[in-house]
Design a protein around this motif. Sequence first.
Motif, short mmCIF file in Angstrom:
data_model
loop_
_atom_site.label_atom_id
_atom_site.label_comp_id
_atom_site.label_asym_id
_atom_site.label_seq_id
_atom_site.Cartn_x
_atom_site.Cartn_y
_atom_site.Cartn_z
N HIS A 81 0.83 -1.21 0.00
CA HIS A 81 0.00 0.00 0.00
C HIS A 81 0.87 1.26 0.00
O HIS A 81 0.56 2.23 -0.70
N GLU A 82 1.94 1.23 0.77
CA GLU A 82 2.83 2.38 0.84
C GLU A 82 3.45 2.66 -0.54
O GLU A 82 3.48 3.82 -0.99
N PHE A 83 3.93 1.61 -1.20
CA PHE A 83 4.50 1.78 -2.53
C PHE A 83 3.45 2.32 -3.50
O PHE A 83 3.70 3.27 -4.24
N LEU A 84 2.26 1.72 -3.47
CA LEU A 84 1.19 2.15 -4.37
C LEU A 84 0.81 3.61 -4.11
O LEU A 84 0.60 4.38 -5.04
N ASP A 85 0.72 3.99 -2.85
CA ASP A 85 0.40 5.38 -2.54
C ASP A 85 1.43 6.36 -3.10
O ASP A 85 1.10 7.46 -3.53
N ASN A 86 2.70 5.92 -3.12
CA ASN A 86 3.75 6.79 -3.66
C ASN A 86 3.68 6.92 -5.18
O ASN A 86 4.12 7.94 -5.72
N ILE A 87 3.15 5.92 -5.87
CA ILE A 87 3.16 5.95 -7.34
C ILE A 87 1.75 6.05 -7.95
O ILE A 87 1.60 5.99 -9.16
N VAL A 92 2.90 11.98 -10.73
CA VAL A 92 4.03 11.55 -9.90
C VAL A 92 4.70 10.33 -10.54
O VAL A 92 5.92 10.24 -10.61
N TRP A 93 3.88 9.41 -11.04
CA TRP A 93 4.42 8.20 -11.68
C TRP A 93 5.24 8.58 -12.91
O TRP A 93 6.34 8.08 -13.10
N SER A 94 4.73 9.47 -13.74
CA SER A 94 5.45 9.89 -14.95
C SER A 94 6.78 10.56 -14.59
O SER A 94 7.82 10.27 -15.21
N GLU A 95 6.74 11.42 -13.61
CA GLU A 95 7.97 12.11 -13.20
C GLU A 95 8.97 11.12 -12.59
O GLU A 95 10.17 11.20 -12.83
N THR A 96 8.47 10.17 -11.82
CA THR A 96 9.32 9.14 -11.22
C THR A 96 10.01 8.31 -12.29
O THR A 96 11.22 8.07 -12.24
N LYS A 97 9.23 7.87 -13.29
CA LYS A 97 9.81 7.08 -14.38
C LYS A 97 10.84 7.89 -15.16
O LYS A 97 11.89 7.36 -15.55
N LYS A 102 16.95 8.27 -16.27
CA LYS A 102 18.25 8.94 -16.40
C LYS A 102 19.41 8.03 -16.03
O LYS A 102 20.53 8.25 -16.44
N VAL A 103 19.13 7.01 -15.22
CA VAL A 103 20.17 6.05 -14.83
C VAL A 103 19.93 4.68 -15.47
O VAL A 103 20.59 3.72 -15.15
N GLY A 104 18.96 4.60 -16.35
CA GLY A 104 18.73 3.37 -17.08
C GLY A 104 17.81 2.39 -16.40
O GLY A 104 17.60 1.29 -16.88
N GLY A 105 17.25 2.75 -15.27
CA GLY A 105 16.33 1.87 -14.57
C GLY A 105 16.57 1.93 -13.08
O GLY A 105 17.56 2.51 -12.62
N ALA A 106 15.66 1.34 -12.34
CA ALA A 106 15.77 1.37 -10.88
C ALA A 106 14.93 0.25 -10.29
O ALA A 106 13.97 -0.22 -10.89
N SER A 107 15.30 -0.15 -9.10
CA SER A 107 14.54 -1.17 -8.38
C SER A 107 13.23 -0.58 -7.87
O SER A 107 13.04 0.65 -7.87
N LEU A 108 12.34 -1.43 -7.42
CA LEU A 108 11.08 -0.95 -6.85
C LEU A 108 11.33 -0.10 -5.62
O LEU A 108 10.64 0.90 -5.40
N SER A 112 10.17 3.76 -5.35
CA SER A 112 9.36 4.26 -4.24
C SER A 112 10.01 5.47 -3.59
O SER A 112 9.33 6.46 -3.28
N ASP A 113 11.32 5.40 -3.40
CA ASP A 113 12.05 6.53 -2.81
C ASP A 113 12.00 7.76 -3.72
O ASP A 113 11.82 8.88 -3.24
N VAL A 114 12.17 7.54 -5.02
CA VAL A 114 12.12 8.66 -5.98
C VAL A 114 10.72 9.27 -5.97
O VAL A 114 10.57 10.50 -5.93
N ALA A 115 9.70 8.41 -5.99
CA ALA A 115 8.32 8.92 -5.96
C ALA A 115 8.06 9.71 -4.68
O ALA A 115 7.42 10.76 -4.72
N ALA A 116 8.56 9.21 -3.56
CA ALA A 116 8.40 9.95 -2.30
C ALA A 116 9.09 11.30 -2.39
O ALA A 116 8.56 12.31 -1.90
N GLY A 117 10.27 11.35 -3.03
CA GLY A 117 10.97 12.62 -3.22
C GLY A 117 10.19 13.58 -4.11
O GLY A 117 10.14 14.78 -3.84
N VAL A 118 9.57 13.05 -5.16
CA VAL A 118 8.74 13.87 -6.05
C VAL A 118 7.57 14.46 -5.26
O VAL A 118 7.27 15.65 -5.37
#
Length: 126
Positions: A81-87, A92-97, A102-108, A112-118
Amino acid sequence: MKLKHECVRDILLTIEDVKEYNIFLPIQKLLGQDQLNNYSNDDVFYTLFKLEEAGFIKLQAASFQEGDLPLGIIDMTYKGHEFLDNIRQSGVWSETKSLASKVGGASLTILSDVAAGVIKAKLGLN
């Protein structure tokens, strides 16, 4: 196989939409949802198993009935739920992606951390 982040998001959103509290959600019912029509059954199964490994959902084998898939979802965890709430929000999802690309990909976890930062930036909390 590759873990498709769009599939992760769509599966979590679908589970949230159709899963009833304390009611077993058969995978067969999940596969029939419109949000998942763009993915192969293999993509959905693979993603479900990875979401369970990540601690986002709980899967359980059910008693087999002819024609049914003997696997289903018993719960989405707090972490899920926490991950889903962040994305959840499309912007927010578009900006996170975009940031992750920019780094070629990221783990879940990183997504989640990037989305929280956004989200924090949008709230002026950075």
